[in-house]
Motif scaffolding. Structure first.
Motif, PDB file in Angstrom:
ATOM      1  N   PHE A 199       0.868  -1.175   0.000  1.00  0.00           N
ATOM      2  CA  PHE A 199       0.000   0.000   0.000  1.00  0.00           C
ATOM      3  C   PHE A 199       0.904   1.224   0.000  1.00  0.00           C
ATOM      4  O   PHE A 199       1.916   1.239   0.700  1.00  0.00           O
ATOM      5  CB  PHE A 199      -0.812   0.062   1.292  1.00  0.00           C
ATOM      6  N   SER A 200       0.499   2.252  -0.742  1.00  0.00           N
ATOM      7  CA  SER A 200       1.312   3.469  -0.660  1.00  0.00           C
ATOM      8  C   SER A 200       0.432   4.651  -0.297  1.00  0.00           C
ATOM      9  O   SER A 200      -0.789   4.633  -0.479  1.00  0.00           O
ATOM     10  CB  SER A 200       2.033   3.723  -1.975  1.00  0.00           C
ATOM     11  N   THR A 201       1.063   5.669   0.225  1.00  0.00           N
ATOM     12  CA  THR A 201       0.371   6.914   0.525  1.00  0.00           C
ATOM     13  C   THR A 201       1.393   8.024   0.334  1.00  0.00           C
ATOM     14  O   THR A 201       2.530   7.754  -0.059  1.00  0.00           O
ATOM     15  CB  THR A 201      -0.217   6.901   1.956  1.00  0.00           C
ATOM     16  N   SER A 202       0.996   9.290   0.560  1.00  0.00           N
ATOM     17  CA  SER A 202       2.019  10.322   0.384  1.00  0.00           C
ATOM     18  C   SER A 202       2.230  11.088   1.675  1.00  0.00           C
ATOM     19  O   SER A 202       1.301  11.276   2.461  1.00  0.00           O
ATOM     20  CB  SER A 202       1.659  11.251  -0.764  1.00  0.00           C
ATOM     21  N   MET A 203       3.468  11.500   1.861  1.00  0.00           N
ATOM     22  CA  MET A 203       3.835  12.220   3.068  1.00  0.00           C
ATOM     23  C   MET A 203       4.279  13.620   2.653  1.00  0.00           C
ATOM     24  O   MET A 203       5.046  13.766   1.711  1.00  0.00           O
ATOM     25  CB  MET A 203       4.977  11.468   3.754  1.00  0.00           C
ATOM     26  N   GLY A 204       3.801  14.614   3.368  1.00  0.00           N
ATOM     27  CA  GLY A 204       4.141  15.996   3.008  1.00  0.00           C
ATOM     28  C   GLY A 204       2.878  16.755   2.684  1.00  0.00           C
ATOM     29  O   GLY A 204       1.880  16.153   2.296  1.00  0.00           O
ATOM     30  N   SER A 205       2.922  18.102   2.831  1.00  0.00           N
ATOM     31  CA  SER A 205       1.669  18.861   2.775  1.00  0.00           C
ATOM     32  C   SER A 205       1.310  19.345   1.371  1.00  0.00           C
ATOM     33  O   SER A 205       0.161  19.528   1.057  1.00  0.00           O
ATOM     34  CB  SER A 205       1.744  20.039   3.734  1.00  0.00           C
ATOM     35  N   THR A 206       2.277  19.550   0.504  1.00  0.00           N
ATOM     36  CA  THR A 206       1.915  20.035  -0.830  1.00  0.00           C
ATOM     37  C   THR A 206       2.039  18.904  -1.838  1.00  0.00           C
ATOM     38  O   THR A 206       2.865  18.006  -1.667  1.00  0.00           O
ATOM     39  CB  THR A 206       2.876  21.161  -1.285  1.00  0.00           C
ATOM     40  N   SER A 207       1.220  18.975  -2.863  1.00  0.00           N
ATOM     41  CA  SER A 207       1.248  17.854  -3.805  1.00  0.00           C
ATOM     42  C   SER A 207       2.600  17.765  -4.518  1.00  0.00           C
ATOM     43  O   SER A 207       3.080  16.689  -4.825  1.00  0.00           O
ATOM     44  CB  SER A 207       0.103  17.948  -4.807  1.00  0.00           C
ATOM     45  N   GLU A 208       3.250  18.938  -4.737  1.00  0.00           N
ATOM     46  CA  GLU A 208       4.554  18.868  -5.424  1.00  0.00           C
ATOM     47  C   GLU A 208       5.632  18.307  -4.501  1.00  0.00           C
ATOM     48  O   GLU A 208       6.498  17.551  -4.916  1.00  0.00           O
ATOM     49  CB  GLU A 208       5.043  20.253  -5.901  1.00  0.00           C
ATOM     50  N   GLY A 209       5.550  18.734  -3.224  1.00  0.00           N
ATOM     51  CA  GLY A 209       6.631  18.349  -2.301  1.00  0.00           C
ATOM     52  C   GLY A 209       6.422  16.993  -1.670  1.00  0.00           C
ATOM     53  O   GLY A 209       7.282  16.503  -0.948  1.00  0.00           O
ATOM     54  N   ALA A 210       5.266  16.374  -1.911  1.00  0.00           N
ATOM     55  CA  ALA A 210       4.963  15.125  -1.204  1.00  0.00           C
ATOM     56  C   ALA A 210       5.801  13.965  -1.747  1.00  0.00           C
ATOM     57  O   ALA A 210       6.130  13.921  -2.921  1.00  0.00           O
ATOM     58  CB  ALA A 210       3.485  14.807  -1.336  1.00  0.00           C
TER      59      ALA A 210
END
Ligand code: ATP
Length: 507
Positions: A199-210
């Protein structure tokens, strides 16, 4: 077989009715292959976890525990091989719309051939009696040899196809073996496709920086990347081990059979770091230790067996499963793997950091070899439930369901009942309960007849019920009833603790 399937259904229903396991998000019709544990299930799960921890950490001076985070640096999963190789081949049946693991379809087909061989042996044993030489029979009987030939043939096609990610070859094998969908009966299959289980998810607040990160599919990597921290801060010398329990996540293709295969589950793993060249000795040692742990609860040895792997994972030079006889047959419960220096070596390469251990005894630095023991806590839970679930017909013609959970693992150890709600009996029962509850999970119950209260505690596996009656007020004795034999004994209150303690000690 139908009976066995019934048994699993009964266990699932019982688990829900008595607060062991509920489907997750049930009021929204559930979430596939995710489950929640109720009050009794949580106690049982905690007890299994601490029984494991005690055997691994408390009983071994050279094993310590850690608790690493579920989120880890994404490069870890590149190094471990999970990004590239943690795949299962999937195939769909176009008629039933059911999805299968293609390799499992082939393995199930192989299991049928193996069952035929077992049947031949059984028949011959009956025919020849004491003079039967099983080894010779297996080596010479034409029908057995033909079936063995079929098995070898399948293995020689399946394993290389799996190793080389050759999906068309697996599809061809399924076609050549004429494997049909168990639901529709048809052989109308899609192509075989690789599917990554992380499973994956994203870490970080902006979509570019995640950054894309993964939910760990095993707890082991948290141990590998910390091994030098632990070794130095705990001043461990090889051979030593690191243990950990915690959640792991796998987007399983086929998640049926209740908590046997879940998408979110808990593992109990231990990595044992050894000198290169000594791994086989420790591999044998841990196979034996882990089998002993399983039978130490009192579950009979016939319920377990070893299954040595023919096909090894990319990281292993030897591997065996401890299988348990679940209602669905013998299935993997725990894995014991000799993982070589694969993981630590890969982390050295990907991180650029030295992960060597300096062995002062031989004045050498090396990347240690690793033996791993890895068991699913939820799968162990299902093993205990399957073993424990017993329907009994009693002498008086009535029936009871009793969970013969090994006492050391039972959610509650003692239930305390006042015979009636008056005459000071509840107060006396509460006093007894207060004396026991520091040491044991106890349950106080005054509703319904004593018989009904016994049944409820049989159903959750409480090993002892203590009844307080009018005589208790006079001479400080109670009736203590044992769950499995249903035998009752009159004992003085100060004996209860030692009777219970006597049943809880593992071997
Ligand atoms: P399988 O072949 O059944 O998918 P595996 O060989 O991939 O299992 P390991 O990676 O060796 O399993 O994991 C170690 C243990 O973790 C297994 O023996 C099992 O008890 C448990 N486990 C693995 N996957 C699951 C799951 N999806 N649900 C519950 N327990 C699991």
């Amino acid at each position: 077989m139908a009976n066995q399937e019934d048994l699993l259904k009964k266990i699932i229903a019982h688990a829900k009715e008595y607060g062991f396991v509920y489907p997750s998000s049930e009021i929204y019709d559930g979430l596939s292959a995710v489950y929640d544990y109720g009050p009794n299930g949580t106690e049982l799960k905690n007890n299994i976890r601490s029984y494991w921890w005690k055997a691994m950490v408390q009983m071994h001076e050279n094993i310590v525990g850690i608790d690493s985070a579920i989120f880890m640096h994404p490069s870890i999963w590149k190094a471990s091989g999970h990004v590239d190789a943690f795949n299962d081949p999937l195939i769909d049946n176009k008629d039933s719309k059911k999805r299968y693991r293609a390799d499992v379809l082939v393995e199930d087909h192989m299991a049928k051939i193996e069952a035929k061989i077992d049947k031949e042996v059984e028949k011959a044993l009956k025919r020849f009696g004491d003079s039967f030489d099983e080894q010779q029979f297996l080596e010479t009987n034409p029908r057995v040899l033909a079936n063995k030939g079929k098995l070898d043939d399948i293995k020689s096609r399946l394993y290389p196809a799996m190793d080389n990610d050759d999906m068309p070859a697996i599809k061809k094998l399924i076609e050549d073996l004429e494997i049909a969908c168990p639901i529709s009966g048809s052989r109308n299959w899609t192509e075989v496709r690789q599917f990554n289980l992380m499973f994956s998810t994203s870490m970080g607040s902006t979509s570019e920086g995640a950054t894309q990160i993964f939910l760990r599919p095993e707890t082991a990597q948290g141990i590998f990347v910390n091994y030098l921290n632990v070794q130095k801060t705990s001043r461990m010398k090889i051979p030593f081990g690191i243990a950990q329990t915690g959640k792991a996540f796998r987007n399983e293709i086929v998640a049926r059979q209740f908590i046997f295969r879940m998408r979110e589950f808990e593992q109990m793993e231990m990595q044992f770091f050894v000198r290169p060249g000594e791994e086989m000795k420790w591999y044998e040692y841990w196979k034996e230790q882990r089998m002993n742990w399983h039978t130490s609860t009192g579950i009979p040895a016939e319920k377990f067996r070893f299954h040595d792997h023919d096909k090894l994972a990319h990281y292993a030079n030897a591997a065996a499963d401890i299988e348990f006889e679940f209602p669905m047959g013998f299935k993997e419960l725990e894995g014991i793997h000799s993982r070589t220096d694969f993981d630590l070596g890969a982390h050295e390469k990907f991180s650029g950091k030295k992960l060597r251990y300096h062995d002062a005894e031989i004045n050498e630095s090396y990347v240690p070899y690793v033996i791993e023991t890895s068991i699913g806590l939820d799968r162990m839970f299902l093993a205990i439930m399957s073993y424990a679930f017993t329907e009994e017909k009693l002498e008086d013609g009535s029936e009871r369901i009793v969970m013969k959970i090994p006492p050391v693992l039972a959610p509650y150890k003692v239930a305390v009942f006042p015979l009636t709600k008056k005459d000071g009996l509840p107060e006396k029962a509460t006093e007894i309960m207060d004396g026991l509850k520091q040491d044991y999970m106890c349950f106080y119950e005054e509703k319904d007849t004593i018989g009904k209260r016994y049944r409820r505690h049989d159903a959750i596996g409480t090993p002892y019920c203590v009844t307080v009656d009018h005589q208790t007020l006079e001479d400080n004795t109670v009736t203590i009833r044992e769950r499995d034999s249903m035998q009752q004994e009159r004992v003085s209150i100060d004996k209860i603790g030692s009777i219970v303690a006597g049943r809880l000690r593992g071997k």
